[in-house]
Write an enzyme that holds these catalytic residues in place. Structure first.
Site, PDB file in Angstrom:
ATOM      1  N   PHE A  12     -57.857  12.779 -25.516  1.00 16.45           N
ATOM      2  CA  PHE A  12     -59.168  13.567 -25.461  1.00 16.45           C
ATOM      3  C   PHE A  12     -60.244  12.548 -25.234  1.00 16.45           C
ATOM      4  O   PHE A  12     -60.013  11.276 -25.232  1.00 16.45           O
ATOM      5  CB  PHE A  12     -59.528  14.157 -26.904  1.00 16.45           C
ATOM      6  CG  PHE A  12     -59.332  13.063 -27.735  1.00 16.45           C
ATOM      7  CD1 PHE A  12     -60.310  12.347 -28.384  1.00 16.45           C
ATOM      8  CD2 PHE A  12     -57.963  13.224 -28.634  1.00 16.45           C
ATOM      9  CE1 PHE A  12     -60.019  11.333 -29.408  1.00 16.45           C
ATOM     10  CE2 PHE A  12     -58.043  12.216 -29.753  1.00 16.45           C
ATOM     11  CZ  PHE A  12     -58.843  11.291 -29.984  1.00 16.45           C
ATOM     12  N   SER A  55     -62.411   6.794 -35.972  1.00 14.07           N
ATOM     13  CA  SER A  55     -61.111   7.381 -35.290  1.00 14.07           C
ATOM     14  C   SER A  55     -60.685   8.485 -35.808  1.00 14.07           C
ATOM     15  O   SER A  55     -61.169   8.967 -36.857  1.00 14.07           O
ATOM     16  CB  SER A  55     -59.775   6.022 -35.924  1.00 14.07           C
ATOM     17  OG  SER A  55     -59.556   6.422 -37.013  1.00 14.07           O
ATOM     18  N   LYS A  56     -59.725   8.957 -35.179  1.00 15.77           N
ATOM     19  CA  LYS A  56     -59.032  10.175 -35.283  1.00 15.77           C
ATOM     20  C   LYS A  56     -58.564  10.353 -36.630  1.00 15.77           C
ATOM     21  O   LYS A  56     -58.532   9.352 -37.458  1.00 15.77           O
ATOM     22  CB  LYS A  56     -57.917  10.399 -34.265  1.00 15.77           C
ATOM     23  CG  LYS A  56     -57.556  11.733 -33.782  1.00 15.77           C
ATOM     24  CD  LYS A  56     -56.276  11.520 -32.749  1.00 15.77           C
ATOM     25  CE  LYS A  56     -55.857  13.024 -32.505  1.00 15.77           C
ATOM     26  NZ  LYS A  56     -54.740  12.681 -31.545  1.00 15.77           N
ATOM     27  N   ARG A  57     -58.255  11.340 -37.187  1.00  8.66           N
ATOM     28  CA  ARG A  57     -57.604  11.707 -38.484  1.00  8.66           C
ATOM     29  C   ARG A  57     -58.621  11.643 -39.666  1.00  8.66           C
ATOM     30  O   ARG A  57     -58.203  11.716 -40.905  1.00  8.66           O
ATOM     31  CB  ARG A  57     -56.383  10.827 -38.939  1.00  8.66           C
ATOM     32  CG  ARG A  57     -56.836   9.322 -39.072  1.00  8.66           C
ATOM     33  CD  ARG A  57     -55.486   8.597 -39.203  1.00  8.66           C
ATOM     34  NE  ARG A  57     -54.765   9.004 -40.344  1.00  8.66           N
ATOM     35  CZ  ARG A  57     -53.466   8.982 -40.825  1.00  8.66           C
ATOM     36  NH1 ARG A  57     -52.783   8.754 -39.618  1.00  8.66           N
ATOM     37  NH2 ARG A  57     -52.800   9.611 -41.526  1.00  8.66           N
ATOM     38  N   GLN A  58     -59.901  11.037 -39.249  1.00  8.94           N
ATOM     39  CA  GLN A  58     -60.941  11.234 -40.404  1.00  8.94           C
ATOM     40  C   GLN A  58     -61.826  12.226 -40.002  1.00  8.94           C
ATOM     41  O   GLN A  58     -63.165  11.839 -39.975  1.00  8.94           O
ATOM     42  CB  GLN A  58     -61.530   9.700 -40.801  1.00  8.94           C
ATOM     43  CG  GLN A  58     -61.507   8.804 -39.229  1.00  8.94           C
ATOM     44  CD  GLN A  58     -61.986   7.688 -39.868  1.00  8.94           C
ATOM     45  OE1 GLN A  58     -62.043   7.077 -41.068  1.00  8.94           O
ATOM     46  NE2 GLN A  58     -62.165   6.804 -38.832  1.00  8.94           N
TER      47      GLN A  58
END
Length: 492
Positions: free
Chosen positions: A14, A259-262
């Site tokens: 993305f 970052s992703k996942r947060q």
RNA sequence: GGCCCAUUGGUCAAGCGGUCAAGACACCGCCCUUUCACGGCGGUAACCCGGGUUCGAUUCCCGGAUGGGUCACCA
């Protein structure tokens, strides 16, 4: 010299919110200076390629209104290239890199390396154990070009590395950081060409930026430290290096790189939640840049007019959802109801409040509901948290405060009178309800908070909510009456 | 750990040797509102720590601390 800048994502997924900002700054700078903004696809890592990623990224950029003048574009869902400096997809430029790497090899600025990954790993481990900074030990510098070519002819696998001079300070000037100096002893003999015949970023970026006439390289600060390698390549090729502009990172609340996942870091996450492109773009422009005056709200045109690289900040900024929400809610309030309604419908369907087949016949009603709620939304998707009052049939006091209000002694009388008056009218609309409230006040002496709050809680269960007359209009005559009955029978 | 970079309120940030150190978000209060919001007005809150340079440092220099980046055949 006309300004030419580029945004060069790799198609691994993305568009990260930080990438959006990088792209935006490139775009703004190009437009401000009457230059061109190019989008180049950096797909040199075959192992990380994600199907459909390019299309998804292009869609995100188009959604945000950050449109490029040259590069890969989507036409009728098909990927094509626009511009005369192409190809703009690196995997289609392999021959070009071959030509330039040969030049480097012949000139002695690059060399073949046959070290296995195992040996490399081993060397690194040893260096680490000895407390040294891991770095390629230059083992394959010993081979002459001829020897190396013999090994290749024998089928040995190889990469090509940059041959850096020893102990030389490489200096460059960064528009936001000022002068940066790094000694070659602290830099690795970077791999330029991988064993699969693809260039690494460091090589491709220099060749492409040069060939595409890039004048300013505006990118994330994670590239700052490898810039000397790029500067050195420009030097040995005899090319003029571009101006470098390294942007500070966007951080999360813990001051770590976002970052992703947060949580939400992809543009598509914000699209999905119902943020408006002008809201996201406006906010993101302000993390890492500020105008000369105190303006906070900007259209894209105003951003172009006011933007300057000199005012980009040096240190990382925390992504502040509160402020994003504030800016976004501004644009939601400014939007025509129809726009917000159309954006809201998918959310309402997904939440199960309406079905797809109902939407057409209920459109006007949904629009009325959105009208009532529009001023209170930070992002369109938030609407599903606020519409329950329009659908509920069994009133339930939402908290203790609501329960207390239901206990006021004049409530039964109030509901009785209110119900009678609603019964007597044809259609419930704002003015009618206001009239009824006025009459009740006159007849019973109940007014203000004592009048509105008990009715509000009795009919919605909530203490907070949108304007009562408007809310009642949307709830409608029949539902008002049945809710009154429900409350009389169950809660009083 | 080496190298590079940064450091003004909780957050985004202005400031570029002399300011009572802007503004915005968030938070709190008041006003508007016969309710709830929106809106308006106001308030709390900051120059990381030492040394220098200077008549004078938030601003310049040097250390330290803290934070970030980077040390891949990933970008």
């Amino acid at each position: 010299m006309t300004v030419r800048v580029r945004f060069a994502p790799s198609p691994t997924g993305f568009v990260h919110i930080g990438s959006l900002r990088t792209a935006l700054y490139n775009y703004l700078f190009a437009k401000k200076n009457g230059g061109q903004y190019i989008l180049r696809i950096e797909d040199t890592d075959q192992t990380r390629y994600v199907e459909g990623a390019i299309e998804g990224m292009l869609n995100s950029m188009a959604w945000a209104g950050v449109n490029h003048d040259e590069g890969a574009v989507l036409e009728d869902d098909k990927l094509v290239e626009k511009g005369d400096h192409g190809p703009y997809i690196q995997s289609e430029r392999l021959e070009i890199y071959q030509k330039y790497i040969q030049e480097l090899l012949e000139a002695g600025h690059a060399y073949y390396c046959f070290c296995s990954r195992e040996r490399l790993e081993e060397v690194r481990e040893q260096q680490k154990a000895a407390g040294m900074t891991p770095k390629y030990d230059g083992h394959c510098r010993q081979y002459t070009l001829e020897e190396a070519r013999t090994k290749i002819a024998n089928g040995e696998s190889y990469v090509i590395r940059l041959k850096l001079p020893e102990n030389r300070d490489i200096q460059f000037s960064d528009v936001v950081r000022g002068n940066v100096t790094v000694n070659t002893n602290d830099i690795d003999d970077q791999v330029l060409m991988k064993s699969d015949g693809f260039p690494t970023y460091h090589f491709a970026v220099v060749v492409d930026d040069y060939l595409m006439g890039i004048t300013h390289v505006i990118r994330g600060e994670e590239w700052l430290i490898s810039t000397p390698k790029h500067v050195y390549l420009y030097e040995v090729f005899g090319w003029k290096a571009p101006q470098y502009v390294h942007l500070p990172n966007i951080l999360n609340a813990e001051r770590k790189k976002l970052s992703k996942r947060q949580g939400d870091v992809a543009v598509e996450d914000f699209v999905r939640k119902g943020y408006l492109p002008e809201g996201l773009v406006n906010y993101i422009a302000l993390v890492g840049w500020s105008p000369e005056d105190n303006q906070e709200l900007f259209s894209m045109e105003e951003l172009i007019e006011k933007f300057s690289l000199e005012r980009v900040s040096k240190s990382g900024g925390v992504f502040d959802t509160d402020k994003l929400n504030w800016i976004n809610s501004h644009y939601i309030k400014e939007s025509p109801v129809e726009r917000i309604t159309d954006l809201a419908i998918p959310h309402l369907i997904k939440a199960g409040y309406v079905t797809e087949v109902e939407v057409n016949e209920k459109y006007q009603w949904i629009k009325d509901m959105v009208t009532v709620l529009q001023d209170r939304l930070s992002y369109v998707g938030e609407i599903v948290d606020k519409v329950d009052i329009f659908f509920t049939t069994e009133i339930k006091p939402e908290d203790q405060e609501a329960e207390e209000i239901l206990k006021v002694e004049h409530l039964p009388q109030l509901l009785e009178v209110f119900g009678e008056k609603i019964k007597a009218i044809e259609v419930v609309d704002e003015d009618v309800v206001k009239g009824i409230f006025k009459e009740i006040q006159k007849e019973t002496g109940i007014k203000g908070k004592n009048l509105f709050m008990p009715i509000r809680v009795a009919l919605t269960g909530a203490v907070h909510g949108p304007d009562l007359p408007l809310t009642l209009k949307v709830i409608g005559k029949q539902n008002i009456l049945s809710r009154i009955d429900y409350v009389k029978n169950n809660l009083l």
